[in-house]
Design a protein around this motif. Structure first.
Motif, PDB file in Angstrom:
ATOM      1  N   HIS A 250      35.869  26.335  35.680  1.00 53.02           N
ATOM      2  CA  HIS A 250      36.029  27.778  35.902  1.00 53.02           C
ATOM      3  C   HIS A 250      35.028  28.648  35.149  1.00 53.02           C
TER       4      HIS A 250
ATOM      5  N   TRP B 124      32.093  37.249  37.033  1.00 54.86           N
ATOM      6  CA  TRP B 124      32.707  38.533  36.672  1.00 54.86           C
ATOM      7  C   TRP B 124      31.818  39.313  35.711  1.00 54.86           C
TER       8      TRP B 124
ATOM      9  N   SER C  41      32.282  34.498  43.392  1.00 51.20           N
ATOM     10  CA  SER C  41      32.400  33.282  42.591  1.00 51.20           C
ATOM     11  C   SER C  41      31.228  32.373  42.922  1.00 51.20           C
TER      12      SER C  41
ATOM     13  N   PRO D 169      32.716  29.738  48.365  1.00 53.34           N
ATOM     14  CA  PRO D 169      32.889  30.740  47.305  1.00 53.34           C
ATOM     15  C   PRO D 169      33.522  32.041  47.776  1.00 53.34           C
TER      16      PRO D 169
ATOM     17  N   PHE E 280      33.577  31.412  37.375  1.00 53.86           N
ATOM     18  CA  PHE E 280      34.322  32.657  37.557  1.00 53.86           C
ATOM     19  C   PHE E 280      34.004  33.638  36.432  1.00 53.86           C
TER      20      PHE E 280
END
Length: 289
Positions: free
Chosen positions: A171, A178, A144, A129, A174
């Motif tokens: 994904h 975030w 991540s 990651p 991600f």
């Protein structure tokens, strides 16, 4: 600890083996939910909850359903562990050690073990990651996550709304990472703690190239400040096209890019602050790569 396992009833032997290593965990009390994504789960450990979804709503949506079921089943645990149904715990103290790591890093919303193949050594680049995959055994702060073997604080997960179910597959880690950074958290890679997983490749799934390309555009539109959008999309377009031309799937990748661009405004836009951009950059991965 609350553990969410997702199934399509497509690999009963692997599921039984994975669940056996889960039930062998010591030093933590666990509750398990097995979510049937468009099916009734067939491999369920004794005492586990089950959720039967009428159709396959995707991996993030199925995991959310499992999390909700455990939250509503009285006294939700402080920790959530999301477990792929073919991943295995190589030792009976993995979950206890992950919780201990989390307690040593209270700033971390999630703690990521090192994922290896069944040989306990091989770690493909995509499972590390961080940008540099040359030292998979080095712990540290990360931006991540490997979604199918990750420990997440329940309060942080719930506060940011959990997984983004509209991504269906690929994904979503991600996007969640975030949003957790934007909420003031970070992530920690506990590289000395291992989990095992078959050495499969994402492209084995027919939807991989299209959804991976689409979701990158969605994630950028959802999370990035406007000045970073063209830079991020330019970098990832170039990387994705090169990979597709070398490894196949170019047509589906282009289709996914078109779908992502034309539907990007269906995604709620909540740009991260420049402080979060700085924190992600300081943690080793500026949000343009």
């Amino acid at each position: 600890m609350d553990v969410v396992v997702l199934t399509l009833n497509d690999r009963p032997d692997e599921e039984a083996a994975a669940q056996a290593t889960l039930l062998a965990q010591k030093g933590v009390d666990i509750r398990v939910v097995v979510v049937g994504n468009g099916c009734k789960p067939e491999v369920v450990p004794a005492g586990a909850l089950t959720v039967c979804l009428p159709k396959n709503i995707g991996i993030p949506g199925g995991r959310n359903a499992g999390s909700h079921a455990l939250r509503n089943a009285d006294d939700p645990a402080d920790w959530l562990y999301f477990l792929d149904n073919d991943a295995a715990f190589p030792r009976p103290d993995v979950l206890a050690r992950l919780v201990a790591e989390a307690e040593q890093h209270p700033e971390a919303a999630w703690v990521q073990p090192r994922l290896t193949g069944p040989d306990d050594t091989t770690t493909p680049r995509r499972w590390v990651p961080r940008l540099s995959a040359s030292a998979p055994g080095r712990p540290g702060r990360v931006t991540s996550m490997t979604e199918g073997v990750v420990l997440i604080r329940r309060d942080a997960f719930d506060a940011v709304g959990g997984w983004e179910s509209r991504m269906f597959l690929y994904h979503e880690g991600f996007d969640l990472a975030w949003r957790l950074y934007e909420a003031g958290w970070s992530g920690w890679y506990a590289a000395s703690i291992r989990m095992h997983h078959p050495l499969t490749i994402p492209a084995r799934h027919a939807l991989y190239h299209r959804l991976a390309a689409r979701n990158r555009i969605w994630i950028a539109h959802r999370n990035l400040p406007a000045p970073l959008l063209p830079l991020y999309l330019s970098v990832w377009t170039a990387i994705t096209l090169v990979r597709a031309m070398r490894g196949g799937g170019l047509g589906e990748t282009l289709r996914g890019m078109r779908e992502g661009w034309t539907t990007r405004r269906t995604q709620p836009r909540r740009p991260m602050s420049w402080r979060t951009v700085y924190r992600l950059t300081a943690a080793g991965r500026p949000p343009i790569i």
